[in-house]
Structure formats: structure tokens, C-alpha cells
Enzyme design. Sequence first.
Site, PDB file in Angstrom:
ATOM      1  N   ASP A 163      -4.004  -4.471  -0.653  1.00  0.00           N
ATOM      2  CA  ASP A 163      -4.568  -3.685   0.446  1.00  0.00           C
ATOM      3  C   ASP A 163      -4.128  -4.233   1.814  1.00  0.00           C
ATOM      4  O   ASP A 163      -4.105  -5.440   2.019  1.00  0.00           O
ATOM      5  CB  ASP A 163      -6.095  -3.721   0.327  1.00  0.00           C
ATOM      6  CG  ASP A 163      -6.758  -2.637   1.150  1.00  0.00           C
ATOM      7  OD1 ASP A 163      -6.039  -1.794   1.724  1.00  0.00           O
ATOM      8  OD2 ASP A 163      -8.002  -2.636   1.221  1.00  0.00           O
ATOM      9  N   GLU A 226       0.606   3.729  -0.267  1.00  0.00           N
ATOM     10  CA  GLU A 226      -0.308   4.326   0.712  1.00  0.00           C
ATOM     11  C   GLU A 226       0.141   3.874   2.102  1.00  0.00           C
ATOM     12  O   GLU A 226       0.444   2.700   2.306  1.00  0.00           O
ATOM     13  CB  GLU A 226      -1.753   3.871   0.459  1.00  0.00           C
ATOM     14  CG  GLU A 226      -2.681   4.206   1.632  1.00  0.00           C
ATOM     15  CD  GLU A 226      -4.154   4.289   1.252  1.00  0.00           C
ATOM     16  OE1 GLU A 226      -4.459   4.854   0.169  1.00  0.00           O
ATOM     17  OE2 GLU A 226      -4.987   3.792   2.023  1.00  0.00           O
TER      18      GLU A 226
END
Length: 445
Positions: A163, A226
Site C-alpha cells: 500500500d 492501483e
Amino acid sequence: MRDYTGFIREYASGAPRLDCARRGVYPGSVNALEGGVVFMADEGEEDVLVCTHPGLFAGQERGGLTVAPLNHGSADVLRRLFPFAKPAPVLSRDATCGVGDRLGIASPGHIRAFEASDVSPVLAQQSMRELKLTNRSFADVIDAATFSVFRAGYRGGFGADGDHLKTPEDIFLALETGCSMITLDCSDHIRREAPDARGIYGGAIAFAKRIYDEFFAAGGYAAELEISIDETDAPTSPEQHRFIARELLSRGVKFATLAPRFCGEFQKGIDYIGGLAQFEREIEIHAGIAREHGYKLSIHSGSDKFSVFPIIAKHVQGRFHLKTAGTSWLEAMRVVAETDPALYRACHAKALASFGEAKQYYHVTTNLGNVPPLETLSDGALPALFENPDARQLIHITYGFILGDGTLRARLYALWRRERRAYSDTLFAHIGRHLALIAGKPLRG
Ligand code: ZN
């Protein structure tokens, strides 16, 4: 130390109902293996893996069985034997949600919530900041998810998210460790002071293109990308969002999800702050842009945004990626406040002492003046602190300091082990509430 020979005999005899509970065996973890069996069992202070095949797991030989600890080697064996215990790309599914587990103990509750919904989980999800502050590695995070999935017998598939990564080195490490998605944080390449969108986002687009070409274009990793542009001060306007999407796609950058910075405030661990009318106007356009270009909108800092979940649900129409992390840590601390007030008071004091330093890592507008001094609160009033936004943020951002204190850490983990059922129940309810609202349908059962 438990004796599993009775259980194995019962299993081998084909008994229709195995008496798992009496023997500490997790029923969902019982898996046949080439004429034998492997399962996970609860030995009080810790869980272990038990296997009838010698030599598969590195552990202790006990009555002809191998009893192995839950370490990295054991996790590797499980992922090799059982594909469902290995992270897999899930972002192409309609509804997905990342639930960071900073402690490595939240997945049992998370899995129960996902099983009751149609949302697919990214169980392992940590940023470099979180890894540093909790002194963990990507391998630790993925291993914890693997064990939880195996323990519960969850076969729905789960993702692992490296992340908010910012460098090729970190991305390489995350992908090599088995992350099934990377969230590329482009914020360092956004030039807020530039006069137009091209000037503001040109660097970020070039950076995303470079990372895509280096790690994703060849398809060497079973991983999805992402794009995150949310960690900036100014909101991403719908026009800017459309510009970025078109520029990336025209350069051949394929991505599954994109996280804009929405208007208003998405602060950590508390509800949305800002005007709902403007939020709704803009999310409708953001969701439309994502749909039109074939990716999903990703909603970051999604913990506890209960007032906007129904609005988001209305416009994303079942296709979304939501990220939460800190709220599961807060729920763990709520369990501490409920079950060991003295320990909670010690953690709270540590949080107050480290708040100034912790604020460098997170954007919050906490007013400590709104947090009542603990000496004025009875033990029974401590859990209510978790309904107080300023107290929530105080505990939310100081996790690294609380866990960095060796004595507190040891006492906390011992308590969470003892209270694991309570923590699982709390998370089931709390994450379940997130999933039900954003998916726009109640949990099953
Ligand atoms: Zn973000």
C-alpha cells in the site's frame, strides 16, 4: 500440550461428525492430504499446525505427527499445498475492500464479515509507514493472512496490497514477497503550484508510466496496479481525474483502480468532515469517469466514513474498492479499554506523550483539549472514549509508539490472545457495518 492421536483416529475412521471443539482443532482448517490430514489447533497461548505427513512442515515430532509453529516456513508450505491460502488478484471483482491488519490478529474477525457479504477481501494491506511503525515486513503481513485464511477454511480468495508505495525498490520487494496488488503513491510527483492540470500531474503520470513499464507491462507478476493521487492537500477535481485517466490510458498504463483525493476531509479513523451536497455532486462524476474508462474508484482512508457510505454506494453501483486500516487497530484498543482498564490507561499515557511526534506521520486536526483527562474517568467510562473523535485520532496515530514499547506490546498481545473471541466479534460487527453500507445491502445471517 495436546494429544491429537484420538482426533486423527476419528478422522481416519471417516466419522461423520468430528469432535473438533473438545480437541482444540479449528474445524475449518481440517484438510485431507494424500491419505493423511493437516489442520490447525489452539494450544492456548498459541496456535499450531498439525500434520500426519512427516517432513512436510518443520516442527516437533509428537506421537508420529508433526506439530509446527506458525512461522514463515510453515506459511510457505501452506501456500504451496493450498492455493486458497495464497494472495491472488481480486480487484477485477466488482466489490472489494482492503482491511489493514497492523497487529496480525484481525483477520479472523475480518473474514467473518466478508463471508457474510458479497465483498471480496484484501486481507494483507500495509504501507511502508505502517511496516516501519509496527516493525513488521511484507512477509509477516502476508503470513498472518495465510494462517487466518487456512484457520477459517476461507476459500473465497484474498488479495495482498503493497500500500502507498513510492519507490521501485519497495515495489520490487512487495511483488517478490507475493503482494497481488501495488498501490502506487504518486503524491511526491504532483506539482500543486503548477498553473494547469498538465503541469500539476505531468510528473505523476510519467512516474506511473515508468513503474508500469518496469513491473507490470511484461506480466511477470500476478499482480494488479492501483494509482493513488489522494495524499495531497488539495482535492482532485473531476476534470483533473478525467485528464489523469485519459493520459495514463493513452500511454498504455493499465490499472485496476484509482484513488482520487475527494473534497471535504477523509481523516483517519473518524467520520467524513465536509459538505455532503458537494461530495455527492463530485462522487457521481468521479464514479462515472471510472466506469467510462473501465477501472474502479478506490476510496482511501475509508475507516468509519459512515455518513458518506450510502452516497458512495448509490453512485458506484456495486463496483468499488474501499480501504480501511486504522479502525481495526482502534477496535483492538477498544477491547483493551473494556477488559483491562489499567493497561488501557498505560497505553493512553504513552499515546499522549508521543502525540507530537506521531502527528508528523498523519494528517489529523486532533484537539487534545476535547479528550477528557483519564484521572477524571472511571474504568467503566473508558470504552466511551472510542466514540470521541479526538480520542480516536489520538490512539489511531500513536500505534507505532504504543507497540514500540516492549512491555506494553507484550501485555497487549497477551490480552488480545486471551480476548480473541471478543476482538473477532467486535470486528465482525464493525467491518461488517462498513461492508453493508458501501455495498448497499445487509450482511447475510
Ligand atoms: Zn491513500
